[in-house]
Design a protein around this motif. Structure first.
Motif, short mmCIF file in Angstrom:
data_model
loop_
_atom_site.label_atom_id
_atom_site.label_comp_id
_atom_site.label_asym_id
_atom_site.label_seq_id
_atom_site.Cartn_x
_atom_site.Cartn_y
_atom_site.Cartn_z
N ARG A 9 66.45 -9.59 63.09
CA ARG A 9 66.65 -10.34 64.47
C ARG A 9 65.22 -11.15 64.75
N SER A 11 63.73 -13.74 68.19
CA SER A 11 63.97 -14.62 69.04
C SER A 11 65.37 -15.14 69.50
N GLY A 12 66.06 -14.06 69.81
CA GLY A 12 67.80 -14.23 70.17
C GLY A 12 68.49 -14.60 69.22
N GLU A 13 68.07 -14.59 67.96
CA GLU A 13 68.91 -14.88 66.58
C GLU A 13 68.89 -14.04 65.75
N THR A 22 71.56 -17.43 63.24
CA THR A 22 72.64 -17.72 63.95
C THR A 22 72.31 -16.81 65.45
N LYS A 23 72.45 -17.76 66.69
CA LYS A 23 72.30 -17.17 68.08
C LYS A 23 73.32 -15.83 68.16
N GLN A 24 72.70 -14.92 68.76
CA GLN A 24 73.16 -13.36 69.02
C GLN A 24 74.35 -13.82 70.08
N GLY A 38 73.18 -9.63 71.29
CA GLY A 38 72.15 -9.53 72.24
C GLY A 38 71.49 -8.04 72.84
#
Length: 65
Positions: A9, A11-13, A22-24, A38
């Protein structure tokens, strides 16, 4: 051409099994692993908010303490 190890993980990914960040996911979204969310909490295939988890922990603290 790959990101960090699978599940990492940053920065929010997270690093997906496809080898890219990939975005959380937000609370209520479908997940398979904690790192996809997240809040870092996936329960029964759904991301759970940290606020909800905190409420459960506080309830147990009050019940037993």
């Amino acid at each position: 051409d790959k990101c960090y190890p699978f599940g990492y993980r940053k920065s929010g990914e997270f690093c997906s099994d496809e080898g890219a960040f990939t975005k959380q996911l937000d609370s209520g979204k479908t997940c398979e692993n904690n790192f996809e969310c997240g809040s870092n909490v996936c329960v029964d295939g759904e991301c759970i908010s940290s606020g909800f988890l905190r409420k459960i922990i506080n309830w147990f603290k009050n019940f037993f303490g």
